[in-house]
Scaffold this motif. Structure first.
Motif, short mmCIF file in Angstrom:
data_model
loop_
_atom_site.label_atom_id
_atom_site.label_comp_id
_atom_site.label_asym_id
_atom_site.label_seq_id
_atom_site.Cartn_x
_atom_site.Cartn_y
_atom_site.Cartn_z
N TYR A 231 0.80 -1.21 0.00
CA TYR A 231 0.00 0.00 0.00
C TYR A 231 0.85 1.27 0.00
N TYR A 232 2.19 1.14 0.07
CA TYR A 232 3.02 2.35 0.01
C TYR A 232 4.43 1.98 -0.46
N LYS A 233 4.74 2.31 -1.71
CA LYS A 233 6.08 2.21 -2.29
C LYS A 233 6.74 0.85 -2.09
N ASP A 234 5.96 -0.21 -2.15
CA ASP A 234 6.52 -1.56 -2.00
C ASP A 234 7.29 -1.74 -0.71
N LYS A 235 6.96 -0.95 0.32
CA LYS A 235 7.67 -1.04 1.60
C LYS A 235 6.74 -1.46 2.74
N TYR A 236 5.44 -1.27 2.54
CA TYR A 236 4.48 -1.57 3.60
C TYR A 236 3.36 -2.42 3.02
N VAL A 237 2.89 -3.39 3.80
CA VAL A 237 1.82 -4.28 3.35
C VAL A 237 0.79 -4.42 4.46
N ASN A 238 -0.43 -4.80 4.03
CA ASN A 238 -1.48 -5.16 4.97
C ASN A 238 -1.54 -6.67 5.07
N LEU A 239 -1.54 -7.15 6.28
CA LEU A 239 -1.62 -8.59 6.51
C LEU A 239 -2.62 -8.81 7.63
N ASP A 240 -3.74 -9.45 7.28
CA ASP A 240 -4.85 -9.55 8.20
C ASP A 240 -5.31 -8.13 8.57
N VAL A 241 -5.24 -7.78 9.83
CA VAL A 241 -5.69 -6.44 10.24
C VAL A 241 -4.50 -5.55 10.62
N ASP A 242 -3.30 -6.06 10.46
CA ASP A 242 -2.10 -5.30 10.88
C ASP A 242 -1.34 -4.79 9.66
N LYS A 243 -0.54 -3.78 9.92
CA LYS A 243 0.33 -3.23 8.89
C LYS A 243 1.78 -3.60 9.21
N TYR A 244 2.50 -3.98 8.15
CA TYR A 244 3.87 -4.47 8.32
C TYR A 244 4.81 -3.73 7.38
N TYR A 245 6.03 -3.53 7.89
CA TYR A 245 7.11 -3.11 7.00
C TYR A 245 7.70 -4.37 6.37
N ILE A 246 7.88 -4.37 5.05
CA ILE A 246 8.34 -5.56 4.35
C ILE A 246 9.63 -5.26 3.61
N ASN A 247 10.53 -6.23 3.61
CA ASN A 247 11.78 -6.09 2.87
C ASN A 247 11.98 -7.36 2.05
N LYS A 248 12.39 -7.18 0.81
CA LYS A 248 12.54 -8.29 -0.13
C LYS A 248 13.96 -8.32 -0.68
N LYS A 249 14.50 -9.53 -0.81
CA LYS A 249 15.84 -9.67 -1.38
C LYS A 249 15.92 -10.97 -2.16
N ALA A 250 16.52 -10.91 -3.34
CA ALA A 250 16.71 -12.09 -4.17
C ALA A 250 18.10 -12.67 -3.94
N LEU A 251 18.18 -13.99 -3.89
CA LEU A 251 19.48 -14.63 -3.77
C LEU A 251 20.27 -14.40 -5.05
N SER A 252 21.55 -14.22 -4.92
CA SER A 252 22.38 -13.88 -6.09
C SER A 252 22.59 -15.05 -7.03
N THR A 253 22.46 -16.28 -6.54
CA THR A 253 22.81 -17.45 -7.36
C THR A 253 21.61 -18.20 -7.91
N VAL A 254 20.41 -17.86 -7.44
CA VAL A 254 19.23 -18.63 -7.84
C VAL A 254 18.01 -17.73 -7.66
N PRO A 255 16.97 -17.88 -8.51
CA PRO A 255 15.76 -17.04 -8.36
C PRO A 255 14.90 -17.48 -7.17
N ILE A 256 15.44 -17.27 -5.98
CA ILE A 256 14.71 -17.49 -4.74
C ILE A 256 14.64 -16.15 -4.01
N TYR A 257 13.48 -15.84 -3.46
CA TYR A 257 13.27 -14.53 -2.85
C TYR A 257 12.99 -14.69 -1.37
N VAL A 258 13.57 -13.78 -0.60
CA VAL A 258 13.39 -13.77 0.86
C VAL A 258 12.61 -12.52 1.23
N TYR A 259 11.51 -12.72 1.96
CA TYR A 259 10.70 -11.62 2.47
C TYR A 259 10.76 -11.66 3.99
#
Length: 566
Positions: A231-259
């Motif tokens: 809901y704001y610049k790919d940094k904050y998300v709604n999950l259930d009724v709470d708001k969360y700061y989210i950070n995403k990173k891709a592994l350098s050697t394989v298309p696996i993503y960590v949130y």
């Protein structure tokens, strides 16, 4: 109604209370704002740090399995097992050695082209083995030079579950595919890997948003996918009724993503605790500032009382009656100046005591030197032979020894005319001349105007004694020259000898000791002379030593010219 008059003590208390309360009123909202900002910054930092930590751990796991499957697919032992059914125990050992050192454990299979499981580290029924043969081995065969990675959820009978698969075809020496290697990673070990302190939710997905592993099932959507609602610049998300700061990173050697996700909302309970905290702190502060206001208002009076008490103690002879005033005003300056004055007074007393002590030590050392049994014995031995062979010389020895002892014992002054001290030196050298005969030569050349100067008693004797004591260590004949001159009100006295000299290391130690406030060497005589001159005349006066081992020593002594009253 007229303005209320306050005395100095009451004014201090009033203004202290007034400005403290104003400060607290301003601090409370600032504290709240600061708390909100810090909580948010801490949440963001914890989230990013968790992402980096989990990514690094997964990178390590991925690299280990990637390297291991490539190594095993090219192993001759594996090829022989598939072709000839040999060395299965060796392969089991290899796997267990690898697996036991991994943070994320796995299930291991080797399947031939006919779908026969030649190696299996767990029980695999048809529901497990059939998808492996029909799906994984076929994908590996389509890309025989690549490592196949895919998200697979496999439930085993031991209540364990694997969620990620590594697979690669095995080729023989002719490049023909003969089988397939498969590693399937346990979910529970990946769960442990993504549990990072300071982080609430962690999700690991593949390139198609399929969840590989997570520590919170509430993030799972349809078909086990994770599609966050930003809901704001790919940094904050709604999950259930709470708001969360989210950070995403891709592994350098394989298309696996960590949130990684952490809540950013301040709970209502925090506000309740905050206001309770303010009430408790305010009550505590009110009593505290009243206490400190009374303390501050009476501090100046206490400072004056402290100074008067210390001055009275000083008058009664207590030289350690220092004051400790930390008022930060003129009373503190006055107290510091009083302490400085007391330091100077104590330093002067200590200097006089040390000077007196050094004088006594020098006189005692000189008495010991003159009455040294070894020295007296040598003189008396010389006297015994002289009585028989040279009566005239024996008479001179008796007279010289008598004068030497009388001067050492009876003369009480701390300072004498240099002329008087030189007579003592002359007697001392004559006695040694009788002992050593032609092996000792000496000469005294002192400027006549210097001889009337007032100098410390027994000034040169320890230096000459050292020349005789140490000069004969490696020499048969030594020569001692005593010289003195006067330049610009400064007397320079030198004692030069042609004796053994002093080694460089020992000379450095002696020079270093002369700069210390306490003697650190065995050369008591030289140190005592130098220290006494420093205390009497100041740091620019004293002893300087030059020496060349094997050639001799030169000791130079400087003091200010002081005319004798005699």
């Amino acid at each position: 109604m007229g303005k209320r008059n306050r005395n100095f003590k009451e004014s201090i208390r009033y203004f202290f209370l007034k400005y403290t309360v104003i400060s607290l009123i301003l601090v409370y909202p600032l504290f709240f704002a600061f708390m909100v900002i810090i909580l948010k910054i801490n949440t963001i930092n914890n989230t990013k740090q968790a992402t980096n930590d989990i990514s690094a751990s997964l990178e390590h796991v991925y690299r280990n399995y990637y390297d291991e499957i490539n190594k095993m697919s090219n192993s001759n032992t594996v090829i022989n097992l598939i072709n000839n059914r040999l060395h299965s125990n060796t392969i089991y050992d290899e796997f267990y050695k690898f697996n036991i050192n991994q943070k994320v454990k796995s299930v291991f299979y080797i399947v031939d082209n006919d779908g026969i499981f030649l190696i299996s580290t767990t029980t695999a029924d048809d529901e497990i083995s059939k998808p492996i043969v029909e799906n994984i081995t076929l994908r590996a065969a389509e890309k025989p030079n690549e490592v196949i990675k895919q998200t697979d959820i496999v439930n085993y009978s031991n209540n364990k579950e694997t969620v990620y698969t590594f697979a690669k075809s095995v080729k023989d020496g002719n490049g023909k595919i003969v089988g397939c290697l498969i590693y399937q990673l346990y979910e529970e070990d990946l769960q442990q890997l993504i549990r990072v302190r300071g982080n609430e939710i962690a999700v690991v997905t593949d390139e198609y948003s399929n969840i590989i592993v997570t520590n919170n099932n509430s993030v799972k959507g349809l078909m086990n996918k994770f599609i966050p609602k930003y809901y704001y610049k790919d940094k904050y998300v709604n999950l259930d009724v709470d708001k969360y700061y989210i950070n995403k990173k891709a592994l350098s050697t394989v298309p696996i993503y960590v949130y990684t996700l952490n809540t950013i909302e301040i709970k209502n309970m925090i506000f309740v605790f905050y206001f309770l905290f303010l009430i408790i702190v305010s009550i505590g502060f009110w009593f505290l500032i009243n206490y400190f206001a009374n303390r501050m208002s009476s501090r100046n009076t206490k400072s004056i009382d402290t100074l008067i008490l210390s001055v009275n103690e000083l008058q009664n002879g207590r030289m350690n009656s220092y004051v400790d005033i930390k008022s930060g005003d003129e009373f503190e300056i006055l107290g510091n100046q009083y302490n400085i004055m007391l330091d100077e007074l104590n330093a002067l007393i200590k200097k006089n005591e040390e000077l007196f002590s050094l004088r006594r030590i020098v006189e005692i050392k000189q008495l010991q030197s003159q009455f040294n049994p070894h020295f007296i014995f040598n003189v008396l031995e010389t006297l015994r032979y002289s009585i028989l062979i040279a009566p005239k010389e024996a008479e001179e020895i008796v007279i010289g020894l008598s004068k030497l002892l009388r001067y050492s014992v009876n003369y009480k002054g701390q300072k004498v005319m240099l002329r008087k001290d030189l007579e003592y030196i002359e007697d001392y050298l004559k006695l040694n001349k009788h002992r050593f005969n032609d092996k000792l030569k000496y000469n005294i050349d002192i400027y006549e105007g210097v001889k009337d100067a007032y100098v410390p008693k027994l000034l040169l004797q320890p230096i000459i004694e050292n020349s005789i004591k140490y000069g004969y260590l490696d020499k048969d004949i030594i020569e001692i020259n005593v010289a003195g001159e006067l330049n610009d009100g400064i007397i320079t006295l030198e004692v030069k000898d042609t004796g053994t000299g002093i080694r460089k290391e020992q000379l450095d130690n002696i020079r270093r000791s002369l700069k210390e406030s306490e003697n650190i060497t065995e050369h008591t005589g030289l140190y005592n002379i130098h220290r006494r001159l420093v205390l009497l005349y100041g740091g620019k006066y004293g002893i300087e030593i030059e020496s060349i081992f094997g050639e001799g020593t030169n000791v130079k002594l400087t003091i200010p010219y002081e005319k004798s009253d005699i």
